[in-house]
Structure formats: C-alpha cells, structure tokens
Motif scaffolding. Structure first.
Motif, PDB file in Angstrom:
ATOM      1  N   GLN A  48       0.813  -1.219   0.000  1.00 41.85           N
ATOM      2  CA  GLN A  48       0.000   0.000   0.000  1.00 41.85           C
ATOM      3  C   GLN A  48       0.848   1.271   0.000  1.00 41.85           C
ATOM      4  N   VAL A  49       1.782   1.325  -0.929  1.00 46.10           N
ATOM      5  CA  VAL A  49       2.606   2.506  -1.150  1.00 46.10           C
ATOM      6  C   VAL A  49       2.159   3.169  -2.452  1.00 46.10           C
ATOM      7  N   THR A  50       2.077   4.500  -2.453  1.00 40.72           N
ATOM      8  CA  THR A  50       1.812   5.269  -3.665  1.00 40.72           C
ATOM      9  C   THR A  50       2.962   6.234  -3.897  1.00 40.72           C
ATOM     10  N   VAL A  51       3.504   6.227  -5.122  1.00 40.81           N
ATOM     11  CA  VAL A  51       4.514   7.202  -5.520  1.00 40.81           C
ATOM     12  C   VAL A  51       4.001   7.880  -6.786  1.00 40.81           C
ATOM     13  N   ALA A  52       3.906   9.202  -6.754  1.00 43.41           N
ATOM     14  CA  ALA A  52       3.287   9.929  -7.864  1.00 43.41           C
ATOM     15  C   ALA A  52       4.113  11.157  -8.227  1.00 43.41           C
ATOM     16  N   GLY A  53       4.181  11.443  -9.512  1.00 46.20           N
ATOM     17  CA  GLY A  53       4.667  12.731  -9.982  1.00 46.20           C
ATOM     18  C   GLY A  53       6.158  12.956  -9.975  1.00 46.20           C
ATOM     19  N   LEU A  54       6.966  11.945  -9.710  1.00 45.83           N
ATOM     20  CA  LEU A  54       8.409  12.135  -9.663  1.00 45.83           C
ATOM     21  C   LEU A  54       9.026  11.936 -11.048  1.00 45.83           C
ATOM     22  N   ARG A  55      10.122  12.647 -11.289  1.00 44.39           N
ATOM     23  CA  ARG A  55      10.979  12.373 -12.446  1.00 44.39           C
ATOM     24  C   ARG A  55      12.192  11.620 -11.923  1.00 44.39           C
ATOM     25  N   ILE A  56      12.441  10.426 -12.441  1.00 44.53           N
ATOM     26  CA  ILE A  56      13.527   9.576 -11.952  1.00 44.53           C
ATOM     27  C   ILE A  56      14.575   9.439 -13.046  1.00 44.53           C
ATOM     28  N   VAL A  57      15.792   9.858 -12.751  1.00 41.39           N
ATOM     29  CA  VAL A  57      16.896   9.805 -13.706  1.00 41.39           C
ATOM     30  C   VAL A  57      17.896   8.779 -13.197  1.00 41.39           C
ATOM     31  N   ASP A  58      18.019   7.668 -13.923  1.00 40.75           N
ATOM     32  CA  ASP A  58      18.818   6.527 -13.469  1.00 40.75           C
ATOM     33  C   ASP A  58      19.462   5.910 -14.715  1.00 40.75           C
ATOM     34  N   GLU A  59      20.508   6.535 -15.210  1.00 45.36           N
ATOM     35  CA  GLU A  59      20.991   6.275 -16.559  1.00 45.36           C
ATOM     36  C   GLU A  59      22.068   5.203 -16.652  1.00 45.36           C
ATOM     37  N   ALA A  60      22.555   4.679 -15.523  1.00 46.04           N
ATOM     38  CA  ALA A  60      23.603   3.658 -15.574  1.00 46.04           C
ATOM     39  C   ALA A  60      23.057   2.351 -16.143  1.00 46.04           C
ATOM     40  N   VAL A  61      23.827   1.714 -17.026  1.00 45.65           N
ATOM     41  CA  VAL A  61      23.468   0.395 -17.534  1.00 45.65           C
ATOM     42  C   VAL A  61      23.853  -0.634 -16.478  1.00 45.65           C
ATOM     43  N   LYS A  62      22.858  -1.362 -15.946  1.00 46.02           N
ATOM     44  CA  LYS A  62      23.107  -2.219 -14.773  1.00 46.02           C
ATOM     45  C   LYS A  62      22.049  -3.309 -14.700  1.00 46.02           C
ATOM     46  N   GLU A  63      22.261  -4.242 -13.766  1.00 49.53           N
ATOM     47  CA  GLU A  63      21.312  -5.339 -13.566  1.00 49.53           C
ATOM     48  C   GLU A  63      20.084  -4.883 -12.780  1.00 49.53           C
ATOM     49  N   ALA A  64      20.288  -4.076 -11.769  1.00 51.91           N
ATOM     50  CA  ALA A  64      19.174  -3.663 -10.909  1.00 51.91           C
ATOM     51  C   ALA A  64      18.233  -2.732 -11.668  1.00 51.91           C
ATOM     52  N   PRO A  65      16.920  -2.864 -11.467  1.00 50.74           N
ATOM     53  CA  PRO A  65      15.971  -1.976 -12.155  1.00 50.74           C
ATOM     54  C   PRO A  65      16.000  -0.570 -11.570  1.00 50.74           C
ATOM     55  N   THR A  66      15.417   0.367 -12.297  1.00 53.77           N
ATOM     56  CA  THR A  66      15.285   1.724 -11.760  1.00 53.77           C
ATOM     57  C   THR A  66      14.303   1.759 -10.601  1.00 53.77           C
ATOM     58  N   VAL A  67      13.142   1.130 -10.771  1.00 53.36           N
ATOM     59  CA  VAL A  67      12.150   1.027  -9.697  1.00 53.36           C
ATOM     60  C   VAL A  67      11.904  -0.455  -9.433  1.00 53.36           C
ATOM     61  N   LEU A  68      12.097  -0.884  -8.186  1.00 54.90           N
ATOM     62  CA  LEU A  68      11.861  -2.267  -7.778  1.00 54.90           C
ATOM     63  C   LEU A  68      10.678  -2.305  -6.830  1.00 54.90           C
ATOM     64  N   VAL A  69       9.658  -3.086  -7.174  1.00 59.47           N
ATOM     65  CA  VAL A  69       8.448  -3.189  -6.354  1.00 59.47           C
ATOM     66  C   VAL A  69       8.359  -4.603  -5.802  1.00 59.47           C
ATOM     67  N   MET A  70       8.286  -4.698  -4.465  1.00 61.29           N
ATOM     68  CA  MET A  70       8.147  -5.990  -3.801  1.00 61.29           C
ATOM     69  C   MET A  70       7.006  -5.969  -2.788  1.00 61.29           C
ATOM     70  N   GLY A  71       6.114  -4.993  -2.920  1.00 70.44           N
ATOM     71  CA  GLY A  71       4.966  -4.883  -2.029  1.00 70.44           C
ATOM     72  C   GLY A  71       3.666  -4.976  -2.810  1.00 70.44           C
ATOM     73  N   ASN A  72       2.606  -5.414  -2.145  1.00 63.84           N
ATOM     74  CA  ASN A  72       1.294  -5.532  -2.764  1.00 63.84           C
ATOM     75  C   ASN A  72       0.567  -4.191  -2.776  1.00 63.84           C
TER      76      ASN A  72
END
Length: 267
Positions: A48-72
C-alpha cells in the motif's frame, strides 16, 4: 499511511520505502530523483505505497531496475523514468497499478537485445498498466507467471516486443498502440488472453516482425484490432481453440500465417 510532499528540487538516490505511505511533489513543484549507484533508484518493500509525480533519472546500464516493487497494492502514477535498466520491475507482488507514466531508455550505444524492459512483471498477479508511454526499450511490457493483468491504453514504440506475456492466464491487452517495434503483441504459452481494440503498425524491419503473434496460445480472443503495414499481420503457431474476429489486417507482406495450429476460428 501518511503523505510526504517533497519540496521542488533534485534529490540523490537510492531510496527505500518500507512502510505504507504516499510520496509526491508539493503542488506545482518539480521533483527529480537522481541515482548514480548500481542499486535501484527506488525500492518499494511495503504494501500500500503510492509514488506519484516524480521524475527519476537513473541512466547507468546495470542489472538492478530503476524502480523495484516488492509490495502488494502499490500505485505508481505520473512518473517520468529515464533508465539504463528495467524501468519498473515487480517481483512477487500483487494488485498494483502503473498509470500515466513515461519510460524512456537513456543510455546510448546499447543494442536492443541488451536493454532492459519498460515494465517487467514476474509472479505478479492482477496488475493494471494503463495509459503509459514506453520507448526504445527491450520489451515494452513483459509479464511472466503473472495472471489477470490489464494492459490498456499504452503507447509503445521502437522496442523489441510491445506487449509480451509468457505463462500467463487471463491477460487483457486492450486499446494499446504499438509502432516500429519488432512485434506488437506476443502471446506465448498462455491461456484465455484477450487482445482487443489495439493498433499495431509498421512492424516490418525485422525478418521476424509481426503485428500480433500467438505461440502455444489457447482459448484466446483476438478481436477488433488494426494490424497495418507489418511483415506478418497475424501469426499463429502451435495454438488451438482461439478466436480471431473482426480484425482489420491491411498492407502487410503476409496477412495471416498459421503453422501447426488447429481448431481456431477466423471470422
């Protein structure tokens, strides 16, 4: 359960949210989350998390995702993500929403096969992905072992597969637009998928390009789609008991191609 309103400005990541809350910019302000690490820019580990309206700059080429969601029951709304990895990855989390979000590939000189997906679901059921724009990634929206997803109103361009589902049941792919991808929608090893009202056009640059592909797909409906200017409009292989009806298949090199398939209705 509270709401955190961020003052306008640029914030350094990575950040982790591990409790239910809402995070958004203060009204009228622009907030940038910039991540220079090899970790996800944003990790959500609570329900029950809400994230709204952000600009996310994550330009490195990598294994980990920019946004990782592990909650319902997580809601991601109105984000603008520039990524060098998977834009949003959902793992073992159900009943979330991604809406009105833009995902663009940021890193130059990376082949399509080596890019991340725009939205990547694994073992994540009953998600809704609506009205998003995704460009220049590997697969626009990829779903594996993820049932009853709704994929509606998205625009996906210049990627490998626009919408790609594998080992899913009950997926609904509706009113999306795919342009200049290798394949518009790929339904593989899936049952009871509903592909309706989409437009898939100009997927013709690759020898494997199709508008809509069914492979090992069963009890699926493909209806009311516009499939125009592709190498193959509708491709059906090793698939049974599907219904293809009222589609507009125009200006493709091959309109409809079937291989090792039976008990399908085309009308």
């Amino acid at each position: 359960g509270e709401t955190i309103e961020l003052q306008p400005g640029t914030y350094d990541g990575p950040i982790t949210i591990d409790k239910p809350l809402t995070l958004r910019p203060k009204r009228g302000g622009a907030v940038i989350l910039r991540n220079g690490s090899l970790q996800p820019a944003l990790s959500i580990r609570a329900d029950q998390v809400t994230v709204a309206g952000l600009r996310i700059v994550d330009e490195a080429v990598k294994e980990a995702p920019t946004v990782l969601v592990m909650g319902n029951r997580v809601v991601l709304e109105g984000l603008h993500i520039r990524t060098g990895a998977d834009g949003i990855a959902v793992r073992d989390a159900d009943e979330g929403v991604v809406t009105r979000t833009t995902i663009d590939w940021a890193a130059e000189g990376v082949r399509t096969a080596e890019k991340g997906n725009g939205i990547d679901l694994y073992n994540a059921h009953r998600w809704r992905m609506t009205d998003n724009t995704i460009r220049d990634v590997h697969d626009g929206i990829y779903m594996e072992n993820s049932d009853d997803a709704i994929v509606s109103g998205n625009v996906i361009e210049r990627s490998r597969y626009g919408v790609h589902c594998m080992y899913t049941k009950g997926t609904r792919i509706e009113r999306n637009v795919g342009m200049l991808n290798v394949t518009g929608a790929m339904v593989m090893t899936a049952r009871q998928v509903h592909v309706a009202g989409n437009t898939f056009a100009k997927q013709s640059e690759n020898v494997h390009s199709q508008g809509i592909l069914l492979y090992d797909a069963h009890e699926t409906v493909v209806a009311d789609n516009a499939v125009d200017g592709n190498r193959v409009g509708l491709y059906v292989e090793q698939s049974t008991r599907n219904r293809l009806e009222n589609n507009r298949v125009t200006n493709n090199f091959i309109g409809i191609q079937l291989l090792e398939s039976h008990e399908n209705t085309i009308t």
